[in-house]
Write a protein that holds these residues in place. Structure first.
Motif, PDB file in Angstrom:
ATOM      1  N   GLY A 158      -5.812   4.683  -0.880  1.00  0.00           N
ATOM      2  CA  GLY A 158      -5.354   3.892   0.257  1.00  0.00           C
ATOM      3  C   GLY A 158      -6.468   3.059   0.859  1.00  0.00           C
ATOM      4  O   GLY A 158      -6.263   1.882   1.201  1.00  0.00           O
ATOM      5  N   SER A 159      -7.670   3.630   0.977  1.00  0.00           N
ATOM      6  CA  SER A 159      -8.814   2.873   1.502  1.00  0.00           C
ATOM      7  C   SER A 159      -9.167   1.715   0.585  1.00  0.00           C
ATOM      8  O   SER A 159      -9.490   0.609   1.048  1.00  0.00           O
ATOM      9  N   ALA A 160      -9.087   1.952  -0.733  1.00  0.00           N
ATOM     10  CA  ALA A 160      -9.362   0.872  -1.685  1.00  0.00           C
ATOM     11  C   ALA A 160      -8.337  -0.246  -1.553  1.00  0.00           C
ATOM     12  O   ALA A 160      -8.684  -1.441  -1.601  1.00  0.00           O
ATOM     13  N   SER A 196      -5.778   9.280  -0.037  1.00  0.00           N
ATOM     14  CA  SER A 196      -6.578   8.687   1.032  1.00  0.00           C
ATOM     15  C   SER A 196      -7.611   7.728   0.457  1.00  0.00           C
ATOM     16  O   SER A 196      -7.793   6.611   0.970  1.00  0.00           O
ATOM     17  N   GLY A 197      -8.267   8.141  -0.639  1.00  0.00           N
ATOM     18  CA  GLY A 197      -9.267   7.274  -1.260  1.00  0.00           C
ATOM     19  C   GLY A 197      -8.655   6.010  -1.839  1.00  0.00           C
ATOM     20  O   GLY A 197      -9.199   4.907  -1.681  1.00  0.00           O
ATOM     21  N   ARG A 253       0.832  -1.201   0.000  1.00  0.00           N
ATOM     22  CA  ARG A 253       0.000   0.000   0.000  1.00  0.00           C
ATOM     23  C   ARG A 253       0.868   1.253   0.000  1.00  0.00           C
ATOM     24  O   ARG A 253       0.677   2.157  -0.831  1.00  0.00           O
ATOM     25  N   ASP A 255      -6.617  -0.965   1.169  1.00  0.00           N
ATOM     26  CA  ASP A 255      -6.893  -1.654   2.436  1.00  0.00           C
ATOM     27  C   ASP A 255      -7.985  -2.703   2.247  1.00  0.00           C
ATOM     28  O   ASP A 255      -7.883  -3.823   2.773  1.00  0.00           O
ATOM     29  N   ALA A 256      -9.015  -2.344   1.491  1.00  0.00           N
ATOM     30  CA  ALA A 256     -10.124  -3.273   1.265  1.00  0.00           C
ATOM     31  C   ALA A 256      -9.691  -4.482   0.450  1.00  0.00           C
ATOM     32  O   ALA A 256     -10.309  -5.557   0.535  1.00  0.00           O
TER      33      ALA A 256
END
Length: 272
Positions: free
Chosen positions: A245-247, A242-243, A216, A249-250
């Motif tokens: 990174g969240s994707a 940030s967006g 990531r 993480d998922a």
């Protein structure tokens, strides 16, 4: 994301501004950008260590250091002094100039290479300058890394970019789903430039497939070095990262990227 000039572009100034933006964070560029496949380097070197190589648009010296590691003597030409300074700190001699304006000053080389740079150069003028710098039998090789994000990540990245940067002059869907076909106009332009210059054999196209696994953090470190983001305001860039990174993480926090390195190469006529 590839930010290559489009053959249908009506704003060459935009492409020049993008080309001049990569030195904004030269250290990050050097740290995060991908390297090039060893098979390509060894094909250029052709089991002849000690070659003199001219690296056109050498940037921070990513490819130059790989050629040095293969036993070559490398000299760089780079128009951005910020990028050139990073390359010099790693021991590479660099002339700060555009390639079209650069003076070989009688110097000649066994190979002239351009790693993700030839699309910023006029192909006819660039080929003419390469012909002046190459010894008989020497090789001109321009190459690019084309990446393909996993489909689910590509969709997430494109969605985040469209939402945060609705007015950006880039097709984020095309960028995130890159294929070698995206570079077909660039390869054709480079090959046509070679054909217009006497003194070279018929240009060849080579292709190398390889993979790289990104964490990531490594991918988020690389994204700001792409031309689509180098001039984005810091607050919006933070929102994009940030967006994405969240994707990531998922999706488990890492992914494997498929790369294709595409090449246009031609030998200068004559015998070394």
């Amino acid at each position: 994301m590839p930010t290559i000039p489009s053959s249908g572009s009506t704003d060459p100034g935009q492409h020049r501004r993008v080309a001049e933006s990569f030195g904004i964070d030269a250290a990050r560029y050097d740290r995060a950008r991908p390297r090039y496949p060893e098979a390509l380097l060894w094909r250029i070197v052709a089991d002849r260590p000690g070659l003199d190589v001219l690296d056109v648009g050498c940037g921070t010296g990513i490819a130059a250091r790989q050629f040095q590691a293969a036993g070559c003597r490398v000299h760089g030409v780079e128009p951005d002094v910020r990028m050139a300074e990073v390359a010099r700190r790693s021991g590479i001699e660099v002339d700060v100039a555009t390639f079209e304006d650069w003076d070989p000053a009688g110097r000649t080389f066994d190979a002239v290479v351009a790693a993700t740079a030839w699309h910023w150069i006029d192909p006819v003028a660039g080929t003419a300058k390469a012909a002046r710098a190459l010894r008989p039998g020497g090789l001109l090789a321009a190459f690019w890394n084309v990446f393909r994000l996993p489909p689910e990540l590509a969709e997430a990245v494109a969605e985040v970019c469209r939402r945060v940067l609705p007015d950006a002059p880039f097709d984020f869907a095309a960028m995130t789903k890159g294929t070698p076909d995206v570079y077909r106009p660039v390869l054709a332009r480079a090959a046509d430039g070679i054909r217009e210059r006497d003194g070279f054999g018929e240009p060849e196209q080579w292709q190398y497939e390889w993979e790289w696994t990104y964490t990531r953090d490594a991918w988020l470190d690389q994204m700001p070095t792409f031309g689509a983001f180098t001039r984005v305001p810091p607050d919006r860039l933070t929102e994009v990262l940030s967006g994405v990174g969240s994707a990531l993480d998922a999706l488990g926090g890492s992914f494997t990227m498929r790369y294709t390195t595409v090449v246009v190469a031609a030998h200068r006529n004559g015998t070394a």
